[in-house]
Design a protein around this motif. Structure first.
Motif, PDB file in Angstrom:
ATOM      1  N   GLN A 142      40.119  78.717 -33.519  1.00  0.00           N
ATOM      2  CA  GLN A 142      41.103  79.548 -34.207  1.00  0.00           C
ATOM      3  C   GLN A 142      41.054  79.337 -35.721  1.00  0.00           C
ATOM      4  OE1 GLN A 142      44.688  79.822 -32.076  1.00  0.00           O
ATOM      5  NE2 GLN A 142      45.597  81.269 -33.485  1.00  0.00           N
ATOM      6  N   GLU A 143      40.896  78.077 -36.142  1.00  0.00           N
ATOM      7  CA  GLU A 143      40.788  77.785 -37.584  1.00  0.00           C
ATOM      8  C   GLU A 143      39.575  78.506 -38.163  1.00  0.00           C
ATOM      9  OE1 GLU A 143      40.542  73.516 -37.808  1.00  0.00           O
ATOM     10  OE2 GLU A 143      42.693  73.263 -37.399  1.00  0.00           O
ATOM     11  N   GLU A 178      40.245  82.287 -38.345  1.00  0.00           N
ATOM     12  CA  GLU A 178      41.183  82.648 -39.401  1.00  0.00           C
ATOM     13  C   GLU A 178      40.565  82.475 -40.797  1.00  0.00           C
ATOM     14  OE1 GLU A 178      44.650  80.385 -38.324  1.00  0.00           O
ATOM     15  OE2 GLU A 178      45.364  81.962 -37.003  1.00  0.00           O
ATOM     16  N   THR A 191      37.005  73.275 -29.462  1.00  0.00           N
ATOM     17  CA  THR A 191      38.374  73.405 -28.967  1.00  0.00           C
ATOM     18  C   THR A 191      38.974  74.716 -29.463  1.00  0.00           C
ATOM     19  OG1 THR A 191      39.332  72.328 -30.895  1.00  0.00           O
ATOM     20  CG2 THR A 191      38.708  70.890 -29.045  1.00  0.00           C
ATOM     21  N   LYS A 192      40.029  75.153 -28.802  1.00  0.00           N
ATOM     22  CA  LYS A 192      40.708  76.388 -29.206  1.00  0.00           C
ATOM     23  C   LYS A 192      41.225  76.251 -30.639  1.00  0.00           C
ATOM     24  CE  LYS A 192      44.457  79.570 -28.287  1.00  0.00           C
ATOM     25  NZ  LYS A 192      45.591  79.358 -29.157  1.00  0.00           N
ATOM     26  N   THR A 193      41.748  75.081 -30.988  1.00  0.00           N
ATOM     27  CA  THR A 193      42.268  74.859 -32.344  1.00  0.00           C
ATOM     28  C   THR A 193      41.178  75.061 -33.380  1.00  0.00           C
ATOM     29  OG1 THR A 193      43.793  73.260 -31.400  1.00  0.00           O
ATOM     30  CG2 THR A 193      43.551  73.219 -33.783  1.00  0.00           C
ATOM     31  N   LYS A 194      40.026  74.426 -33.165  1.00  0.00           N
ATOM     32  CA  LYS A 194      38.895  74.547 -34.099  1.00  0.00           C
ATOM     33  C   LYS A 194      38.407  75.999 -34.155  1.00  0.00           C
ATOM     34  CE  LYS A 194      37.311  70.202 -35.344  1.00  0.00           C
ATOM     35  NZ  LYS A 194      38.435  69.937 -36.220  1.00  0.00           N
ATOM     36  N   ALA A 233      39.871  80.263 -24.254  1.00  0.00           N
ATOM     37  CA  ALA A 233      40.326  80.122 -25.642  1.00  0.00           C
ATOM     38  C   ALA A 233      40.092  81.432 -26.402  1.00  0.00           C
ATOM     39  CB  ALA A 233      39.611  78.967 -26.331  1.00  0.00           C
ATOM     40  N   GLU A 270      46.327  86.670 -29.521  1.00  0.00           N
ATOM     41  CA  GLU A 270      47.118  86.270 -30.685  1.00  0.00           C
ATOM     42  C   GLU A 270      46.696  86.982 -31.974  1.00  0.00           C
ATOM     43  OE1 GLU A 270      46.791  81.973 -30.727  1.00  0.00           O
ATOM     44  OE2 GLU A 270      47.425  81.903 -28.631  1.00  0.00           O
TER      45      GLU A 270
END
Length: 106
Positions: free
Chosen positions: A99-100, A103, A94-97, A40, A47
């Motif tokens: 990344q959030e 950011e 998780t990758k989503t968490k 991740a 990205e």
């Protein structure tokens, strides 16, 4: 843009003196959750590489830096901006968490 391996000796140059934010992943080879978030972090580096540098410090190879920043458990993720810690997370996510979180603080 791949993750950057950082050592005790390169930490000041690579992280503290960096012109852009740096996410430092304090990890170890034997740590399962550390290995879980590795891919991740690589993806986030690909990205968001123009906004933030993703650096990895192996706590077994380079124990001075984690001690200096009071790393107690791994994985510990810290975001440095202008040489200062602006955010810390301990444990896998998780990758989503991830990344959030990146950011929000990058």
């Amino acid at each position: 843009m791949a993750t950057v391996k950082v050592s005790d000796s390169s930490f000041k140059t690579d992280v503290i003196d960096s012109s852009k934010p740096v996410l430092v992943d304090f990890w170890a080879e034997w740590c399962g959750p550390c290995k879980q978030i590795g891919p991740a972090l690589e993806q986030i580096s690909d990205e968001l590489g123009d906004k933030i540098t993703i650096a990895k410090v192996n706590i077994d190879d380079d124990p001075e830096t984690p001690a200096k920043f009071h790393v107690r458990g791994i994985p510990t993720l810290m975001i440095f901006k202008d040489g200062q810690v602006v955010a810390t997370k301990v444990g896998a996510m998780t990758k989503t968490k991830l990344q959030e979180w990146v950011e929000e603080h990058a």
